[in-house]
Each structure stands twice: as C-alpha cells, then as structure tokens.
Design a protein around this motif. Structure first.
Motif, mmCIF file in Angstrom:
data_model
loop_
_atom_site.group_PDB
_atom_site.id
_atom_site.type_symbol
_atom_site.label_atom_id
_atom_site.label_comp_id
_atom_site.label_asym_id
_atom_site.label_seq_id
_atom_site.Cartn_x
_atom_site.Cartn_y
_atom_site.Cartn_z
ATOM 1 N N ILE A 1 48.644 -50.209 44.976
ATOM 2 C CA ILE A 1 49.110 -50.593 43.642
ATOM 3 C C ILE A 1 50.003 -49.498 43.070
ATOM 4 C CG2 ILE A 1 48.344 -51.101 41.283
ATOM 5 C CD1 ILE A 1 45.790 -52.321 42.584
ATOM 6 N N GLY A 2 49.664 -48.257 43.318
ATOM 7 C CA GLY A 2 50.408 -47.112 42.806
ATOM 8 C C GLY A 2 49.448 -46.005 42.460
ATOM 9 N N ILE A 3 48.914 -46.064 41.236
ATOM 10 C CA ILE A 3 47.809 -45.187 40.816
ATOM 11 C C ILE A 3 46.750 -46.085 40.220
ATOM 12 C CG2 ILE A 3 47.050 -43.322 39.292
ATOM 13 C CD1 ILE A 3 48.856 -42.171 41.295
ATOM 14 N N ASN B 1 39.733 -30.014 47.983
ATOM 15 C CA ASN B 1 40.980 -30.026 48.765
ATOM 16 C C ASN B 1 41.427 -31.470 49.009
ATOM 17 O OD1 ASN B 1 43.123 -28.701 49.990
ATOM 18 N ND2 ASN B 1 42.139 -28.688 52.007
ATOM 19 N N ILE B 2 41.654 -32.170 47.900
ATOM 20 C CA ILE B 2 42.019 -33.586 47.930
ATOM 21 C C ILE B 2 43.027 -33.848 46.832
ATOM 22 C CG2 ILE B 2 39.957 -34.117 46.526
ATOM 23 C CD1 ILE B 2 40.006 -36.943 47.776
ATOM 24 N N ALA B 3 44.000 -34.699 47.133
ATOM 25 C CA ALA B 3 45.030 -35.066 46.164
ATOM 26 C C ALA B 3 45.291 -36.565 46.235
ATOM 27 C CB ALA B 3 46.320 -34.300 46.429
ATOM 28 N N VAL B 4 45.783 -37.089 45.134
ATOM 29 C CA VAL B 4 46.225 -38.485 45.057
ATOM 30 C C VAL B 4 47.721 -38.528 45.338
ATOM 31 C CG1 VAL B 4 46.608 -40.401 43.451
ATOM 32 C CG2 VAL B 4 44.411 -39.211 43.478
ATOM 33 N N LEU B 5 48.147 -39.502 46.133
ATOM 34 C CA LEU B 5 49.574 -39.691 46.381
ATOM 35 C C LEU B 5 50.201 -40.339 45.154
ATOM 36 C CD1 LEU B 5 52.035 -39.605 48.246
ATOM 37 C CD2 LEU B 5 51.339 -41.863 49.113
ATOM 38 N N ASP B 6 51.053 -39.591 44.479
ATOM 39 C CA ASP B 6 51.683 -40.090 43.257
ATOM 40 C C ASP B 6 52.613 -41.264 43.595
ATOM 41 O OD1 ASP B 6 52.241 -40.188 40.564
ATOM 42 O OD2 ASP B 6 53.768 -38.622 40.622
ATOM 43 N N GLY B 7 52.348 -42.393 42.964
ATOM 44 C CA GLY B 7 53.134 -43.589 43.259
ATOM 45 C C GLY B 7 52.572 -44.444 44.370
ATOM 46 N N GLY B 8 51.588 -43.909 45.089
ATOM 47 C CA GLY B 8 50.905 -44.679 46.112
ATOM 48 C C GLY B 8 51.818 -45.203 47.219
ATOM 49 N N PHE B 9 51.385 -46.302 47.813
ATOM 50 C CA PHE B 9 52.134 -46.877 48.934
ATOM 51 C C PHE B 9 53.535 -47.340 48.528
ATOM 52 C CE2 PHE B 9 52.625 -50.165 52.409
ATOM 53 C CZ PHE B 9 52.748 -49.250 53.436
ATOM 54 N N PRO B 10 53.727 -47.876 47.299
ATOM 55 C CA PRO B 10 55.095 -48.233 46.904
ATOM 56 C C PRO B 10 56.057 -47.047 46.964
ATOM 57 C CG PRO B 10 53.524 -49.275 45.435
ATOM 58 C CD PRO B 10 52.742 -48.329 46.301
ATOM 59 N N GLN C 1 54.407 -47.031 38.452
ATOM 60 C CA GLN C 1 53.286 -46.734 39.349
ATOM 61 C C GLN C 1 53.023 -45.241 39.516
ATOM 62 O OE1 GLN C 1 56.243 -47.894 40.536
ATOM 63 N NE2 GLN C 1 56.635 -47.209 42.633
ATOM 64 N N TYR C 2 53.783 -44.413 38.799
ATOM 65 C CA TYR C 2 53.627 -42.963 38.902
ATOM 66 C C TYR C 2 52.886 -42.402 37.690
ATOM 67 C CZ TYR C 2 57.355 -43.293 42.405
ATOM 68 O OH TYR C 2 58.108 -43.621 43.498
ATOM 69 N N LEU C 3 52.251 -41.259 37.871
ATOM 70 C CA LEU C 3 51.738 -40.523 36.728
ATOM 71 C C LEU C 3 52.897 -39.952 35.925
ATOM 72 C CD1 LEU C 3 48.859 -38.658 38.538
ATOM 73 C CD2 LEU C 3 48.512 -40.081 36.510
ATOM 74 N N LYS C 4 52.714 -39.865 34.627
ATOM 75 C CA LYS C 4 53.716 -39.211 33.798
ATOM 76 C C LYS C 4 53.806 -37.731 34.169
ATOM 77 C CE LYS C 4 53.737 -42.368 29.864
ATOM 78 N NZ LYS C 4 53.494 -42.585 28.422
ATOM 79 N N SER C 5 54.846 -37.073 33.686
ATOM 80 C CA SER C 5 55.055 -35.665 34.033
ATOM 81 C C SER C 5 53.897 -34.812 33.525
ATOM 82 C CB SER C 5 56.360 -35.168 33.420
ATOM 83 O OG SER C 5 56.243 -35.049 32.012
ATOM 84 N N ASP C 6 53.741 -33.660 34.127
ATOM 85 C CA ASP C 6 52.666 -32.754 33.717
ATOM 86 C C ASP C 6 52.761 -32.417 32.233
ATOM 87 O OD1 ASP C 6 52.284 -32.874 36.423
ATOM 88 O OD2 ASP C 6 52.315 -30.712 36.766
ATOM 89 N N GLU C 7 53.968 -32.190 31.731
ATOM 90 C CA GLU C 7 54.139 -31.844 30.314
ATOM 91 C C GLU C 7 53.781 -33.015 29.417
ATOM 92 O OE1 GLU C 7 54.645 -28.866 28.977
ATOM 93 O OE2 GLU C 7 54.448 -28.181 31.054
#
Length: 281
Positions: free
Chosen positions: A98-100, A117-126, A214-220
């Motif tokens: 789906i994305g996130i 030691n785990i991360a989410v792929l920003d934007g996922g498979f799309p 489908q992405y997280l917003k910027s860190d700021e």
C-alpha cells in the motif's frame, strides 16, 4: 561488516544499494485495509527480489485472543521470528504494497521485542516499482532457522487498564490514528458491534495526516506535527482501530524525536466493544 540501518525509514535507493548484503532480510508485511472488503490490496503478483512474507494476521498475532492483531507473547514472537530466519545480527527492511500501512506494525513489534536494526521502506512497494528495481513473482522462501532473541520492552505497549487509569491521572496524551469521522462517530466503524466515538480526553491525528501520498512526510514536517500535537511534552499513547495505524503514528514519533510513546494494543476494537468503558463523541 554487518549492515546497520541509518534511520527508522529507508528509501528505495538505499535498499537497492544493499540488496545483496548478507545479513539483510526484506519482509513483505502486506495486509488489506480494514475498509478493503474485497482484499484489493492483496492482488499484487510480484514482490521485491528476495523478500519473505511476514504474516501479521496468521503467524504474528495471537489467534486465540479476543481482539484482532493482538501481540504474541515474548517467547512465541521469538520462536516465530527464528522460524522465518531472523538472527541477532539481521538487518530488517519491511514494506507493504500500500505504501505506509502495515509495515509500521512490524517495525513496532520488533521495537517492542528489543530489536532496533529494522526500518520501514518509505513508500513501500509502489516506491520500489517506480524505480524499476528488481522484482520477482511471489513464491515461498524457506530460510534457515535464526537465532533471534526477544528482549521485551514493556514501556512500548499499553493495555486497557493503563488507558483507563490515564483518564484519571492524565499522565499521558492519547492520540487516535483513525479518521476524524470515526473519532467523532459521524461515520460507522468498519467492524460490526463496535460503538462509535473515542477514548475520553484523547485527541485525533489521522495517520494519513503524517503521509504525503504513500510516503511519510519529511522529518521536519513530522517534528512540527508532533510538537504542535503535544505542547505539554507528555508521554504519548497511540491508538487506532486494532493497532495497525497506531504503529504508523509511533513510527512518525520515532522519526520526529519523540522519546516516550507506546501503542495501545487493543485500541478501539477492544475499547469500543467493552460496554463498561467510557466513550466520548
């Protein structure tokens, strides 16, 4: 040298660069949205090259629990993680189609079990497909049993008794990831026999508001959202329908530098279906 994640989220380009690293494990943790009655989000025939399916619903939730997506015991989580090849020195990247969405739940579960030691792929498979990075048809991958160890972090999770007590002592802020329509009971709950409304004193932050498509917003942007949300700088308890999108808010909080937060595992499915618990609309 073992691969280490640079932050709780990684871009598709970073994952592509490290696709052949020995200690990397990629998990596809897709589940359909609760509003997706036809499971349209499970129609994808391809996956990231080498990805292993992480079955949130059938393997990594307590099937005997009264409510959906209930976290496994520490021991069972350890056993199940070992069965799908997770090691103490693994580096995990988790995504969904789906994305996130459900990927953040897996990230949070491992945090709860003391593995970072785990991360989410920003934007996922799309996001991965948009770069034309390597994909393959879905098939089962059997990995050698891993040596993963759980180190339970009780400060990362809250239960109904904790949330009920918080209504009295107001020591934490409860933040609800559901839509505002569900929060204010002006649209129906997707699950039958669950009351509409929200936990008394809680505030609304739909998980979609920390996303840019489908992405997280910027860190700021995330830092601004969480600072505006919690001007009193209290610990945060994230809630949603059944613990999935509350984990998206937890991921955002981690990126924004929030130090004290937890996920209410039962969330509104438990609260709204327990008749003696108070609600607001």
């Amino acid at each position: 040298m073992s691969l280490k994640i640079p932050s709780p989220k990684v871009k598709a380009k970073w994952l592509y660069r490290h696709l052949e690293d020995e200690n990397l494990i990629i998990f596809n943790a897709t589940i359909p949205k609760v509003t997706d009655k036809e499971n349209l989000s499970l129609k994808e025939n391809y996956k990231i090259k080498g990805a292993v399916f992480f079955d949130i619903k059938n393997t990594f939730s307590d099937k005997e629990a009264a409510f959906p997506n209930t976290i496994l015991s520490t021991e069972k989580f350890q056993d199940k993680a070992q069965e799908i090849g997770v090691n103490i020195n693994s580096c995990i990247v988790v995504y969904d189609e789906i994305g996130i969405y459900s990927s953040a739940r897996v990230w949070w579960m491992f945090q709860l079990m003391g593995f970072t030691n785990i991360a989410v792929l920003d934007g996922g498979f799309p996001a991965w497909k948009s770069k034309d990075y390597p994909v393959e048809q879905k098939h089962l991958i059997n990995l050698s049993k891993g040596d993963f160890k759980s180190f339970y972090q009780p400060d990362k999770i809250k239960f109904t008794k904790d949330v009920l007590e918080n209504i009295k002592n107001k020591g934490s802020i409860v933040v609800d990831a559901r839509s505002k329509g569900r929060f204010y009971a002006i649209e129906p709950e997707p699950r039958n026999d669950i009351r509409g409304g929200h936990i008394p004193g809680s505030v609304s932050l739909p998980y979609s508001e920390i996303l840019d498509h489908q992405y997280l917003k910027s860190d700021e942007e995330l830092k601004t959202i969480y600072q505006d949300l919690n001007k009193l700088n209290k610990p945060i308890i994230f809630s949603c329908g059944s613990g999935i999108t509350a984990s998206v808010l937890a991921l955002g909080a981690e990126i924004a530098g929030v130090k004290k937060y937890a996920v209410y595992d039962g969330s509104w499915t438990e609260w709204g279906s327990t008749n003696h618990l108070p609600i607001e609309k």
